[in-house]
Enzyme design. Structure first.
Site, PDB file in Angstrom:
ATOM      1  NE  ARG A 155     -35.970  15.718 -28.929  1.00 14.77           N
ATOM      2  CZ  ARG A 155     -36.558  14.259 -29.073  1.00 14.77           C
ATOM      3  NH1 ARG A 155     -35.727  13.687 -29.523  1.00 14.77           N
ATOM      4  NH2 ARG A 155     -37.773  14.146 -28.465  1.00 14.77           N
TER       5      ARG A 155
ATOM      6  CG  ASP B 290     -42.977  11.060 -32.967  1.00 17.40           C
ATOM      7  OD1 ASP B 290     -42.127  11.858 -33.075  1.00 17.40           O
ATOM      8  OD2 ASP B 290     -43.203  10.589 -31.862  1.00 17.40           O
TER       9      ASP B 290
ATOM     10  NE  ARG C 176     -33.806   6.030 -29.815  1.00 22.68           N
ATOM     11  CZ  ARG C 176     -34.494   7.452 -30.255  1.00 22.68           C
ATOM     12  NH1 ARG C 176     -34.087   7.898 -31.222  1.00 22.68           N
ATOM     13  NH2 ARG C 176     -35.243   7.893 -29.480  1.00 22.68           N
TER      14      ARG C 176
ATOM     15  CG  LEU D 293     -40.598  24.283 -21.311  1.00 21.49           C
ATOM     16  CD1 LEU D 293     -41.708  23.905 -22.461  1.00 21.49           C
ATOM     17  CD2 LEU D 293     -40.963  25.740 -20.993  1.00 21.49           C
TER      18      LEU D 293
ATOM     19  CB  CYS E 106     -34.049  11.358 -32.727  1.00 23.18           C
ATOM     20  SG  CYS E 106     -34.435   9.746 -33.229  1.00 23.18           S
TER      21      CYS E 106
ATOM     22  CE  LYS F  72     -40.030   6.031 -29.414  1.00 22.80           C
ATOM     23  NZ  LYS F  72     -39.672   7.334 -28.791  1.00 22.80           N
ATOM     24  CG  ASN F  73     -43.514   8.257 -27.768  1.00 28.96           C
ATOM     25  OD1 ASN F  73     -42.229   7.815 -27.617  1.00 28.96           O
ATOM     26  ND2 ASN F  73     -43.854   9.297 -28.380  1.00 28.96           N
TER      27      ASN F  73
HETATM   28  C1  UD1 Z   1     -42.151  13.687 -27.093  1.00 28.54           C
HETATM   29  C2  UD1 Z   1     -41.942  12.158 -27.911  1.00 28.54           C
HETATM   30  C3  UD1 Z   1     -41.486  12.401 -29.219  1.00 28.54           C
HETATM   31  C4  UD1 Z   1     -42.540  13.263 -30.152  1.00 28.54           C
HETATM   32  C5  UD1 Z   1     -42.546  14.757 -28.990  1.00 28.54           C
HETATM   33  C6  UD1 Z   1     -43.573  15.541 -29.914  1.00 28.54           C
HETATM   34  C7  UD1 Z   1     -41.456  10.667 -26.061  1.00 28.54           C
HETATM   35  C8  UD1 Z   1     -40.699   9.821 -25.343  1.00 28.54           C
HETATM   36  N1  UD1 Z   1     -41.148  11.524 -27.154  1.00 28.54           N
HETATM   37  O1  UD1 Z   1     -40.650  14.087 -27.138  1.00 28.54           O
HETATM   38  O2  UD1 Z   1     -41.789  11.063 -29.872  1.00 28.54           O
HETATM   39  O3  UD1 Z   1     -41.911  13.738 -31.090  1.00 28.54           O
HETATM   40  O4  UD1 Z   1     -43.172  14.349 -27.908  1.00 28.54           O
HETATM   41  O5  UD1 Z   1     -44.834  14.839 -29.869  1.00 28.54           O
HETATM   42  O6  UD1 Z   1     -42.791  11.039 -25.372  1.00 28.54           O
HETATM   43  N2  UD1 Z   1     -39.422  22.301 -25.610  1.00 28.54           N
HETATM   44  C9  UD1 Z   1     -38.673  23.449 -25.115  1.00 28.54           C
HETATM   45  N3  UD1 Z   1     -38.381  23.037 -23.734  1.00 28.54           N
HETATM   46  C10 UD1 Z   1     -38.505  21.938 -22.916  1.00 28.54           C
HETATM   47  C11 UD1 Z   1     -39.141  20.987 -23.749  1.00 28.54           C
HETATM   48  C12 UD1 Z   1     -39.566  21.110 -24.971  1.00 28.54           C
HETATM   49  O7  UD1 Z   1     -38.639  24.213 -25.676  1.00 28.54           O
HETATM   50  O8  UD1 Z   1     -38.062  21.865 -21.942  1.00 28.54           O
HETATM   51  C13 UD1 Z   1     -40.016  22.226 -27.004  1.00 28.54           C
HETATM   52  C14 UD1 Z   1     -39.178  21.174 -27.894  1.00 28.54           C
HETATM   53  O9  UD1 Z   1     -38.014  21.684 -28.451  1.00 28.54           O
HETATM   54  C15 UD1 Z   1     -40.220  21.031 -29.229  1.00 28.54           C
HETATM   55  C16 UD1 Z   1     -41.614  21.118 -28.488  1.00 28.54           C
HETATM   56  O10 UD1 Z   1     -41.252  21.801 -27.090  1.00 28.54           O
HETATM   57  O11 UD1 Z   1     -40.128  22.044 -30.188  1.00 28.54           O
HETATM   58  C17 UD1 Z   1     -42.199  20.015 -28.013  1.00 28.54           C
HETATM   59  O12 UD1 Z   1     -41.226  18.911 -27.609  1.00 28.54           O
HETATM   60  P1  UD1 Z   1     -41.696  17.871 -26.491  1.00 28.54           P
HETATM   61  O13 UD1 Z   1     -43.206  17.894 -26.444  1.00 28.54           O
HETATM   62  O14 UD1 Z   1     -41.123  18.024 -25.064  1.00 28.54           O
HETATM   63  O15 UD1 Z   1     -41.124  16.588 -27.024  1.00 28.54           O
HETATM   64  P2  UD1 Z   1     -40.553  15.505 -26.288  1.00 28.54           P
HETATM   65  O16 UD1 Z   1     -41.273  15.213 -25.114  1.00 28.54           O
HETATM   66  O17 UD1 Z   1     -39.275  15.550 -26.267  1.00 28.54           O
END
Ligand code: UD1
Length: 418
Positions: free
Chosen positions: A121, A305, A397, A125, A116, A22-23
């Site tokens: 989230r 996950d 999902r 960044l 979710c 999915k990712n």
């Molecule tokens: C992706 C995955 C999700 C997985 C997660 C962590 C997809 C579609 N989803 O989610 O299944 O659980 O990686 O492996 O690929 N953060 C910030 N600022 C930002 C972005 C992130 O502070 O702008 C923080 C988040 O709050 C979190 C951490 O970074 O604590 C990791 O998040 P991130 O790696 O961005 O997860 P996703 O891309 O949302």
């Protein structure tokens, strides 16, 4: 609304074919906007996140054709830079479209993404990275508006290795003028897969899988046919199911090295695991010992996950475990539901303290998010008696044909419309 009815206690035997990740598929679908030529993506999972992403692409003017498990996206007629808010709220990955839509139209408008409810989230960044490439960003009334005359390569240092931010910046940088270097990039296998896809359509990306990703801007891209990597989280979920229910399950079409952190923990639990080519076979016929600690970490650490599913397993092991969730603040929402099934868990801050009980007992529970929902299904399968899991749209999902695949292994689970 739909629910699962599960009669627990059956051991699981047989093979399960693993879907494409999915990712991987979601950012690759977003990347399809970058090119005017057709891209065909193979073995795509039948999950609602993918269906919603394709709906968004259609709203942008792309054409999508499904043929069995393959999707062909033709973005030659894409003419809209606004991602509809109702769909953006359905799907967190809609945010990936920012990078590709800004690259294509030099404009993008998106409502804050959903997905979710597992914590704050933020997307700061993503936005900081896009600004470094020359994008002007304003945030108004719940919308993010992006505009630029041109995109320029730049060096971007991420405060933390965010998967989504790394991918979004890669998408925006592919056709930027000059070279972009992302430092402290996430190292998840799905990022390497996105690099592979982008290079397949003519981009020049290197370094994915390490902490530094380099994107040399190109002017034109073309079409391709692409098979994404297998879903390590789906594979892990089925292996944990087998560990909890007992039996012997073979996950087929898997890259075992992508879930070595899970395999290591399951072996520590006492599971017998054999690896043969692209197959992982898990055998278990006894109550397992607890693992002392599990901490979620960015790849190659233990994946967040799989945290909920692994906690469900720890609940019925002998002894105590401490599970620490380092990535998302509220990823223990399934715990009160597991308690209804007899689990003995206390959550303090980011830690779940689990004291193993002999067995789960069947109960009526509610899924609050994708992976927590899957953990409840696994608990129901391993429980004595009948369980109902409500709100399974969360599970849809991320898991295609979930109950069908489980039934093939011998589980007693049916989907019922409420
Ligand atoms: C992706 C995955 C999700 C997985 C997660 C962590 C997809 C579609 N989803 O989610 O299944 O659980 O990686 O492996 O690929 N953060 C910030 N600022 C930002 C972005 C992130 O502070 O702008 C923080 C988040 O709050 C979190 C951490 O970074 O604590 C990791 O998040 P991130 O790696 O961005 O997860 P996703 O891309 O949302």
């Amino acid at each position: 609304m739909e629910k699962y009815i599960i009669n627990g206690g059956n051991k699981l035997y047989g093979s399960v074919k693993i879907q494409a990740a999915k990712n991987s598929v979601l950012p690759i679908l977003a990347a399809a906007v970058l090119t005017d030529e057709k891209v065909k993506i193979l073995n795509v999972p039948q999950i609602s996140d993918v269906k919603n992403m394709v709906k968004i692409l259609t709203c942008l003017g792309c054409k999508a054709v499904y043929e069995n498990n393959n999707i062909t996206i033709d973005s030659s007629s894409a003419d809209c830079y606004e991602i509809p808010s109702a769909l953006a709220h359905e799907l967190r990955s809609s945010v990936f479209l920012l990078g590709s839509v800004i690259s294509r139209f030099h404009m993008a408008k998106i409502a804050y993404p959903g997905g979710c409810d597992i914590g704050l989230r933020p997307v700061d960044l993503h936005l900081t990275g896009l600004k470094r490439l020359g994008v002007n960003i304003t945030e108004k009334n719940g919308y993010i508006l992006c505009k630029c005359d041109k995109l320029f390569g730049n060096e971007i240092m991420l405060d933390c290795p965010s998967v989504g931010a790394t991918e979004n910046i890669m998408l925006a940088a592919v056709k930027a003028e000059g070279t972009t270097v992302i430092k402290n990039a996430a190292r998840e296998p799905e990022i390497e897969d996105l690099q592979k896809f982008l290079n397949c359509i003519g981009a020049k990306v290197s370094g994915a899988g390490s902490g530094t990703v380099i994107i040399e801007g190109v002017q034109t891209l073309h079409g391709c046919e692409f098979l994404p990597i297998p879903d390590r989280i789906e594979a892990g979920t089925f292996l944990i199911a087998a560990a909890m229910c007992g039996g012997e399950v073979r996950a087929e079409g898997v890259y075992h090295e992508n879930i070595s952190s899970l395999i290591h923990k399951l072996r520590e639990n006492g599971c017998k695991i054999h690896i043969k080519d692209d197959k992982i076979i898990l055998e278990n016929n006894r109550r397992l010992a607890s693992v002392k600690t599990i901490e979620t970490q960015p790849y190659p650490g233990f994946p967040t996950d799989l945290q909920a599913q692994m906690t469900a397993l720890c609940c019925i092991c002998s002894g105590q475990s401490i599970i620490t969730e380092n990535l998302f603040e509220t990823r223990f929402k399934y715990v009160p539901e597991l308690r209804k099934m007899g689990a003995d868990i206390t959550v303090i801050d980011r830690n779940a303290f689990v004291r193993g009980v002999e067995k789960f007992k069947g109960a009526n529970v509610i899924a609050h998010d994708l992976r927590g929902g899957a953990a409840l299904v696994l608990a129901g399968l391993a429980a004595d008696g009948r369980s109902e899991v409500m709100d399974i749209s969360h599970i849809d999902r991320g898991y295609g044909s979930f109950e069908y695949k489980l039934r093939n292994l011998g589980a007693d689970i049916v989907r019922v419309t409420v």
